[in-house]
Design an enzyme around this catalytic site. Sequence first.
Site, PDB file in Angstrom:
ATOM      1  N   ASP A 216      -9.308  14.061  -4.324  1.00  0.00           N
ATOM      2  CA  ASP A 216      -8.898  12.681  -4.928  1.00  0.00           C
ATOM      3  C   ASP A 216      -8.807  12.687  -6.396  1.00  0.00           C
ATOM      4  O   ASP A 216      -7.673  12.374  -7.037  1.00  0.00           O
ATOM      5  CB  ASP A 216      -9.864  11.531  -4.300  1.00  0.00           C
ATOM      6  CG  ASP A 216      -9.802  10.180  -5.026  1.00  0.00           C
ATOM      7  OD1 ASP A 216      -8.898   9.893  -5.759  1.00  0.00           O
ATOM      8  OD2 ASP A 216     -10.365   9.264  -4.366  1.00  0.00           O
TER       9      ASP A 216
ATOM     10  N   ARG B 294      -2.406   1.200  -4.616  1.00  0.00           N
ATOM     11  CA  ARG B 294      -2.336  -0.240  -4.684  1.00  0.00           C
ATOM     12  C   ARG B 294      -2.680  -1.152  -6.044  1.00  0.00           C
ATOM     13  O   ARG B 294      -2.899  -0.279  -7.022  1.00  0.00           O
ATOM     14  CB  ARG B 294      -3.261  -1.135  -3.817  1.00  0.00           C
ATOM     15  CG  ARG B 294      -3.319  -0.816  -2.148  1.00  0.00           C
ATOM     16  CD  ARG B 294      -4.228  -1.277  -1.300  1.00  0.00           C
ATOM     17  NE  ARG B 294      -5.604  -0.598  -1.744  1.00  0.00           N
ATOM     18  CZ  ARG B 294      -6.799  -0.934  -1.002  1.00  0.00           C
ATOM     19  NH1 ARG B 294      -6.940  -2.333  -0.554  1.00  0.00           N
ATOM     20  NH2 ARG B 294      -7.995  -0.322  -1.299  1.00  0.00           N
TER      21      ARG B 294
ATOM     22  N   HIS C 270      -6.688  15.582   1.193  1.00  0.00           N
ATOM     23  CA  HIS C 270      -6.163  15.552  -0.196  1.00  0.00           C
ATOM     24  C   HIS C 270      -5.547  17.085  -0.756  1.00  0.00           C
ATOM     25  O   HIS C 270      -4.630  17.172  -1.738  1.00  0.00           O
ATOM     26  CB  HIS C 270      -7.310  15.360  -1.210  1.00  0.00           C
ATOM     27  CG  HIS C 270      -7.618  13.935  -1.307  1.00  0.00           C
ATOM     28  ND1 HIS C 270      -8.491  13.221  -0.256  1.00  0.00           N
ATOM     29  CD2 HIS C 270      -7.139  12.631  -1.764  1.00  0.00           C
ATOM     30  CE1 HIS C 270      -8.498  12.140  -0.462  1.00  0.00           C
ATOM     31  NE2 HIS C 270      -7.793  11.635  -1.283  1.00  0.00           N
TER      32      HIS C 270
ATOM     33  N   HIS D 192       0.718  -1.262  -0.021  1.00  0.00           N
ATOM     34  CA  HIS D 192      -0.211   0.110  -0.083  1.00  0.00           C
ATOM     35  C   HIS D 192       0.897   1.258  -0.234  1.00  0.00           C
ATOM     36  O   HIS D 192       1.955   1.390   0.649  1.00  0.00           O
ATOM     37  CB  HIS D 192      -0.823  -0.135   1.084  1.00  0.00           C
ATOM     38  CG  HIS D 192      -1.992   0.961   1.621  1.00  0.00           C
ATOM     39  ND1 HIS D 192      -1.741   2.319   1.767  1.00  0.00           N
ATOM     40  CD2 HIS D 192      -3.365   1.214   1.042  1.00  0.00           C
ATOM     41  CE1 HIS D 192      -2.580   3.182   1.758  1.00  0.00           C
ATOM     42  NE2 HIS D 192      -3.692   2.062   1.344  1.00  0.00           N
TER      43      HIS D 192
ATOM     44  N   ASP E 224      -5.274   8.125  -7.346  1.00  0.00           N
ATOM     45  CA  ASP E 224      -5.909   8.991  -6.297  1.00  0.00           C
ATOM     46  C   ASP E 224      -4.902  10.297  -6.005  1.00  0.00           C
ATOM     47  O   ASP E 224      -3.689   9.874  -5.839  1.00  0.00           O
ATOM     48  CB  ASP E 224      -6.060   8.293  -5.225  1.00  0.00           C
ATOM     49  CG  ASP E 224      -6.739   9.166  -3.707  1.00  0.00           C
ATOM     50  OD1 ASP E 224      -6.542  10.277  -3.799  1.00  0.00           O
ATOM     51  OD2 ASP E 224      -7.505   8.274  -3.004  1.00  0.00           O
TER      52      ASP E 224
ATOM     53  N   ASP F  70     -10.942  18.197   0.124  1.00  0.00           N
ATOM     54  CA  ASP F  70     -10.906  18.152   1.524  1.00  0.00           C
ATOM     55  C   ASP F  70      -9.355  18.505   1.930  1.00  0.00           C
ATOM     56  O   ASP F  70      -8.477  18.884   1.215  1.00  0.00           O
ATOM     57  CB  ASP F  70     -11.447  16.691   2.093  1.00  0.00           C
ATOM     58  CG  ASP F  70     -10.524  15.652   1.547  1.00  0.00           C
ATOM     59  OD1 ASP F  70      -9.091  15.663   1.929  1.00  0.00           O
ATOM     60  OD2 ASP F  70     -10.702  14.801   0.525  1.00  0.00           O
TER      61      ASP F  70
ATOM     62  N   CYS G 272      -4.015  11.852  -3.331  1.00  0.00           N
ATOM     63  CA  CYS G 272      -3.146  11.899  -2.297  1.00  0.00           C
ATOM     64  C   CYS G 272      -1.778  10.902  -2.537  1.00  0.00           C
ATOM     65  O   CYS G 272      -0.880  11.173  -1.620  1.00  0.00           O
ATOM     66  CB  CYS G 272      -3.918  11.373  -1.055  1.00  0.00           C
ATOM     67  SG  CYS G 272      -4.170   9.402  -1.100  1.00  0.00           S
ATOM     68  N   TYR G 273      -2.104  10.027  -3.196  1.00  0.00           N
ATOM     69  CA  TYR G 273      -0.597   9.388  -3.608  1.00  0.00           C
ATOM     70  C   TYR G 273       0.442  10.091  -4.339  1.00  0.00           C
ATOM     71  O   TYR G 273       1.473   9.489  -4.492  1.00  0.00           O
ATOM     72  CB  TYR G 273      -0.944   7.803  -4.311  1.00  0.00           C
ATOM     73  CG  TYR G 273      -1.925   6.947  -3.109  1.00  0.00           C
ATOM     74  CD1 TYR G 273      -1.391   6.623  -2.088  1.00  0.00           C
ATOM     75  CD2 TYR G 273      -3.171   6.894  -3.693  1.00  0.00           C
ATOM     76  CE1 TYR G 273      -2.181   5.720  -1.272  1.00  0.00           C
ATOM     77  CE2 TYR G 273      -4.215   6.090  -2.810  1.00  0.00           C
ATOM     78  CZ  TYR G 273      -3.456   5.653  -1.597  1.00  0.00           C
ATOM     79  OH  TYR G 273      -4.113   4.784  -0.948  1.00  0.00           O
TER      80      TYR G 273
END
Length: 465
Positions: A354, A277, A364, A222, A283, A361, A285-286
Amino acid sequence: MPQPRRSPHDSYETETTDHQIETETILLKHLPLNPDSPSPLQKDAHLQFLVRNLIQGFPSRYISQDASQPWLLYWTLQSFSTCFFCRAIDTIMAWQHPDGGFGGGPGQAAHLLPTYAAVCALAIIDREKMYKFFMSLKQPDGAFLVAHHAEVDVRGTYCLLVTVHLLNMLTPELLEGVPGFIMSCQTYEGGFSSASQPYFSPEPEGPPTLLDFPRPPLGEAHGGYTFCSLASWVMLQPFLALQKPSLQWPSLNFKTLLRWLVQMQGSEIELGGFRGRTNKLVDGCYSWWVGGCFALLSSLGIVGAHGRDDNHESSTAHQEDEAWDDIDDSLWDRAALQRYILCAGQHPAGGLRDKPPKPADSYHTLYCLAGLSSAQHNVFLSSTRQDAIVRCWKTPLESTHEQLRQACFSHSLSWTEEEGTSRILGAQNNRMNATHPVFNLTMTHTEGIMAHFYKQTIPSRPKKT
């Protein structure tokens, strides 16, 4: 420009492929006509989003985050620092008097009232109680519970290591066994899971003995766990370097890790965003949790020599069977990640998200901005900077574990932005402030906190030309 190719699904449609097709269709609408001219970073809109949360309070949908109030404040304030207020912070730090206190302005005499205002938020920390709390969470296999009667999670280990580094609480007792735990969380894919399953051998007398094998990881690789594991591994390098040469060091499989990280970046139709993943959707945030890993790998001698001092020698390179100097950061597409954040990550009403059509938010917003920063700047461990910090080191009155603490102090503060290598996609207004690759704080914040708690004077950095 021609339309990007869709992701293949081998003519076997599932709920996963349906979600992937739906996401690609939405992202396709955000693909810029000119790849080199993405949507500009709407700093004013993001500023209003952050200020609105601070002044008016967070929307009602944040009720579920009631137990995460410190995180909400951190996400918001660090978003300011990454995007806007580096100069303001530098101005405030200029108020510090050479003798140690703070004055009412630059060049003014140190005074107790502004000194109190500057440091009282730090001074209330009871480090002795905090250390006892940390030790009460430690497990025989080197892991830590995230709370009493709770679970083990490598994210908790990362948070603990950052805290003890910033607040000058490092001891061999606290760090013992942690490298082995981190190593045990690496999965067959190369990324890291949240924890591992330890096994013990009973002894006739005394506590059971931890077995080196088996220690299987629990769960799949992850992005968040991988960043926390790798950042923890970087923080542990000074501790490992002080161990006896006869001891066998734990080691990571960097080849599978690098392969997994590269495979997490999306294709052209996904605008180059990162997923967290295998077989999941991209997304925002990654952008940080995965995109931020490449600077960490570089500090360990992986992903080439870009940004190193001439006399730099990696503490990890000698552990590898093959040289990595022929591998550079072209393994991941910095421009594509910036394109994803600017074109798909920004919400029209302010804040980042995202992916469309989801709302913005605070979580993110920070990690998209931090990811944008990591894609723009090359921040590396400078041995020249580390040597300068070591030369200024003064033995404190309480010199417990001084060698370890000096090594970790100089290591943490030697991260340096390489001049002239920033890669800004689009207008210069899209430029972010560089952030610490391990702590995700500005260097000004990091130096201010560590100088206070280690009671050290940090040499000034050369002025940018």
